[in-house]
Design a protein around this motif. Structure first.
Motif, PDB file in Angstrom:
ATOM      1  N   PRO A  51       0.803  -1.238   0.000  1.00  0.00           N
ATOM      2  CA  PRO A  51       0.000   0.000   0.000  1.00  0.00           C
ATOM      3  C   PRO A  51       0.832   1.284   0.000  1.00  0.00           C
ATOM      4  O   PRO A  51       0.384   2.324  -0.472  1.00  0.00           O
ATOM      5  N   ALA A  52       2.076   1.219   0.498  1.00  0.00           N
ATOM      6  CA  ALA A  52       2.939   2.403   0.497  1.00  0.00           C
ATOM      7  C   ALA A  52       3.638   2.598  -0.845  1.00  0.00           C
ATOM      8  O   ALA A  52       4.355   3.573  -1.042  1.00  0.00           O
ATOM      9  N   GLY A  53       3.443   1.652  -1.783  1.00  0.00           N
ATOM     10  CA  GLY A  53       4.062   1.771  -3.097  1.00  0.00           C
ATOM     11  C   GLY A  53       5.411   1.096  -3.220  1.00  0.00           C
ATOM     12  O   GLY A  53       6.094   1.252  -4.226  1.00  0.00           O
ATOM     13  N   ASN A  54       5.807   0.356  -2.206  1.00  0.00           N
ATOM     14  CA  ASN A  54       7.097  -0.336  -2.238  1.00  0.00           C
ATOM     15  C   ASN A  54       6.986  -1.638  -3.030  1.00  0.00           C
ATOM     16  O   ASN A  54       6.198  -2.513  -2.674  1.00  0.00           O
ATOM     17  N   PRO A  55       7.796  -1.780  -4.077  1.00  0.00           N
ATOM     18  CA  PRO A  55       7.734  -3.015  -4.864  1.00  0.00           C
ATOM     19  C   PRO A  55       8.660  -4.097  -4.302  1.00  0.00           C
ATOM     20  O   PRO A  55       9.683  -3.806  -3.703  1.00  0.00           O
ATOM     21  N   SER A  56       8.267  -5.330  -4.532  1.00  0.00           N
ATOM     22  CA  SER A  56       9.136  -6.455  -4.196  1.00  0.00           C
ATOM     23  C   SER A  56      10.158  -6.612  -5.323  1.00  0.00           C
ATOM     24  O   SER A  56      10.119  -5.888  -6.322  1.00  0.00           O
ATOM     25  N   THR A  57      11.064  -7.550  -5.148  1.00  0.00           N
ATOM     26  CA  THR A  57      11.909  -7.907  -6.285  1.00  0.00           C
ATOM     27  C   THR A  57      11.018  -8.631  -7.290  1.00  0.00           C
ATOM     28  O   THR A  57       9.985  -9.209  -6.927  1.00  0.00           O
ATOM     29  N   VAL A  58      11.418  -8.594  -8.537  1.00  0.00           N
ATOM     30  CA  VAL A  58      10.627  -9.231  -9.592  1.00  0.00           C
ATOM     31  C   VAL A  58      10.905 -10.726  -9.585  1.00  0.00           C
ATOM     32  O   VAL A  58      12.060 -11.158  -9.615  1.00  0.00           O
ATOM     33  N   ALA A  59       9.844 -11.506  -9.520  1.00  0.00           N
ATOM     34  CA  ALA A  59       9.954 -12.963  -9.616  1.00  0.00           C
ATOM     35  C   ALA A  59       9.775 -13.349 -11.082  1.00  0.00           C
ATOM     36  O   ALA A  59       8.901 -12.807 -11.772  1.00  0.00           O
ATOM     37  N   THR A  60      10.621 -14.247 -11.551  1.00  0.00           N
ATOM     38  CA  THR A  60      10.561 -14.679 -12.946  1.00  0.00           C
ATOM     39  C   THR A  60      10.526 -16.197 -13.013  1.00  0.00           C
ATOM     40  O   THR A  60      11.329 -16.862 -12.367  1.00  0.00           O
ATOM     41  N   GLU A  61       9.600 -16.723 -13.795  1.00  0.00           N
ATOM     42  CA  GLU A  61       9.516 -18.160 -14.046  1.00  0.00           C
ATOM     43  C   GLU A  61       9.246 -18.366 -15.529  1.00  0.00           C
ATOM     44  O   GLU A  61       8.449 -17.635 -16.128  1.00  0.00           O
ATOM     45  N   THR A  62       9.910 -19.353 -16.107  1.00  0.00           N
ATOM     46  CA  THR A  62       9.652 -19.698 -17.499  1.00  0.00           C
ATOM     47  C   THR A  62       8.992 -21.066 -17.526  1.00  0.00           C
ATOM     48  O   THR A  62       9.504 -22.024 -16.946  1.00  0.00           O
ATOM     49  N   TYR A  63       7.839 -21.133 -18.183  1.00  0.00           N
ATOM     50  CA  TYR A  63       7.083 -22.369 -18.319  1.00  0.00           C
ATOM     51  C   TYR A  63       7.203 -22.842 -19.760  1.00  0.00           C
ATOM     52  O   TYR A  63       6.887 -22.103 -20.674  1.00  0.00           O
ATOM     53  N   THR A  64       7.668 -24.070 -19.934  1.00  0.00           N
ATOM     54  CA  THR A  64       7.789 -24.637 -21.265  1.00  0.00           C
ATOM     55  C   THR A  64       6.642 -25.614 -21.467  1.00  0.00           C
ATOM     56  O   THR A  64       6.522 -26.607 -20.736  1.00  0.00           O
ATOM     57  N   ILE A  65       5.807 -25.306 -22.418  1.00  0.00           N
ATOM     58  CA  ILE A  65       4.654 -26.148 -22.740  1.00  0.00           C
ATOM     59  C   ILE A  65       4.981 -26.874 -24.041  1.00  0.00           C
ATOM     60  O   ILE A  65       5.184 -26.246 -25.076  1.00  0.00           O
ATOM     61  N   ASP A  66       5.040 -28.177 -23.973  1.00  0.00           N
ATOM     62  CA  ASP A  66       5.375 -28.995 -25.137  1.00  0.00           C
ATOM     63  C   ASP A  66       4.092 -29.602 -25.683  1.00  0.00           C
ATOM     64  O   ASP A  66       3.583 -30.586 -25.158  1.00  0.00           O
ATOM     65  N   ASN A  67       3.549 -28.989 -26.734  1.00  0.00           N
ATOM     66  CA  ASN A  67       2.308 -29.459 -27.343  1.00  0.00           C
ATOM     67  C   ASN A  67       2.550 -30.379 -28.529  1.00  0.00           C
ATOM     68  O   ASN A  67       1.628 -30.699 -29.259  1.00  0.00           O
ATOM     69  N   VAL A  68       3.785 -30.788 -28.738  1.00  0.00           N
ATOM     70  CA  VAL A  68       4.106 -31.607 -29.892  1.00  0.00           C
ATOM     71  C   VAL A  68       4.375 -33.033 -29.428  1.00  0.00           C
ATOM     72  O   VAL A  68       5.212 -33.270 -28.558  1.00  0.00           O
ATOM     73  N   ALA A  69       3.662 -33.965 -30.011  1.00  0.00           N
ATOM     74  CA  ALA A  69       3.852 -35.370 -29.655  1.00  0.00           C
ATOM     75  C   ALA A  69       5.152 -35.881 -30.269  1.00  0.00           C
ATOM     76  O   ALA A  69       5.511 -35.502 -31.382  1.00  0.00           O
ATOM     77  N   PRO A  70       5.855 -36.741 -29.555  1.00  0.00           N
ATOM     78  CA  PRO A  70       7.080 -37.305 -30.120  1.00  0.00           C
ATOM     79  C   PRO A  70       6.753 -38.267 -31.264  1.00  0.00           C
ATOM     80  O   PRO A  70       5.629 -38.761 -31.366  1.00  0.00           O
ATOM     81  N   THR A  71       7.732 -38.508 -32.097  1.00  0.00           N
ATOM     82  CA  THR A  71       7.563 -39.490 -33.172  1.00  0.00           C
ATOM     83  C   THR A  71       8.455 -40.686 -32.878  1.00  0.00           C
ATOM     84  O   THR A  71       9.498 -40.559 -32.241  1.00  0.00           O
ATOM     85  N   VAL A  72       8.012 -41.852 -33.351  1.00  0.00           N
ATOM     86  CA  VAL A  72       8.776 -43.082 -33.176  1.00  0.00           C
ATOM     87  C   VAL A  72       9.197 -43.581 -34.552  1.00  0.00           C
ATOM     88  O   VAL A  72       8.402 -43.577 -35.487  1.00  0.00           O
ATOM     89  N   THR A  73      10.450 -44.002 -34.657  1.00  0.00           N
ATOM     90  CA  THR A  73      10.969 -44.586 -35.889  1.00  0.00           C
ATOM     91  C   THR A  73      11.288 -46.052 -35.626  1.00  0.00           C
ATOM     92  O   THR A  73      11.932 -46.382 -34.618  1.00  0.00           O
ATOM     93  N   ILE A  74      10.829 -46.915 -36.529  1.00  0.00           N
ATOM     94  CA  ILE A  74      11.077 -48.347 -36.425  1.00  0.00           C
ATOM     95  C   ILE A  74      12.066 -48.732 -37.523  1.00  0.00           C
ATOM     96  O   ILE A  74      11.837 -48.442 -38.699  1.00  0.00           O
ATOM     97  N   THR A  75      13.157 -49.384 -37.123  1.00  0.00           N
ATOM     98  CA  THR A  75      14.174 -49.819 -38.076  1.00  0.00           C
ATOM     99  C   THR A  75      14.434 -51.299 -37.871  1.00  0.00           C
ATOM    100  O   THR A  75      14.613 -51.719 -36.724  1.00  0.00           O
ATOM    101  N   PRO A  76      14.477 -52.114 -38.892  1.00  0.00           N
ATOM    102  CA  PRO A  76      14.249 -51.796 -40.306  1.00  0.00           C
ATOM    103  C   PRO A  76      12.760 -51.658 -40.600  1.00  0.00           C
ATOM    104  O   PRO A  76      11.928 -52.021 -39.774  1.00  0.00           O
ATOM    105  N   VAL A  77      12.440 -51.135 -41.759  1.00  0.00           N
ATOM    106  CA  VAL A  77      11.046 -50.985 -42.177  1.00  0.00           C
ATOM    107  C   VAL A  77      10.464 -52.355 -42.510  1.00  0.00           C
ATOM    108  O   VAL A  77      11.183 -53.343 -42.670  1.00  0.00           O
ATOM    109  N   SER A  78       9.145 -52.409 -42.634  1.00  0.00           N
ATOM    110  CA  SER A  78       8.445 -53.665 -42.919  1.00  0.00           C
ATOM    111  C   SER A  78       8.987 -54.341 -44.165  1.00  0.00           C
ATOM    112  O   SER A  78       9.266 -53.693 -45.174  1.00  0.00           O
TER     113      SER A  78
END
Length: 101
Positions: free
Chosen positions: A51-78
């Protein structure tokens, strides 16, 4: 997506945040009022201002959202083989489990 909740240890304090990389203030930040969702990779910065206008230190967090499904490779092929073979399963994403039947 994840839900983010911001808290402070001082009562009657307002929290302001940004998700665009800038340092939050009372004039350029979004005033926190309720938990919110983050659905893409985001750097969240937050500051508490008493209320007096005093700020805290800035908190920083990085969130990594992985929306990509992994792919699987089968060797040798059919194919037809005249003797037993060794099949190798690999994925393009580290720390990923592969299950097969």
């Amino acid at each position: 997506p994840i839900t983010v909740t911001l808290t402070t240890n001082e009562s009657n304090t307002s929290i302001y945040y940004t998700i665009n990389g800038t340092t939050p203030t009372a004039t350029n930040g979004v005033k926190y009022t309720a938990p919110f969702a983050i659905s893409t990779t985001t750097t969240l910065k937050a500051v508490a201002i008493d209320p007096a206008g005093n700020p805290s230190t800035v908190a920083t967090e990085t969130y990594t959202i992985d929306n990509v499904a992994p792919t699987v490779t089968i060797t040798p092929v059919s194919s037809s083989f005249g003797s037993p073979i060794t099949v190798t399963l690999t994925t393009n994403e580290s720390n990923t489990s592969i299950y097969y039947t």
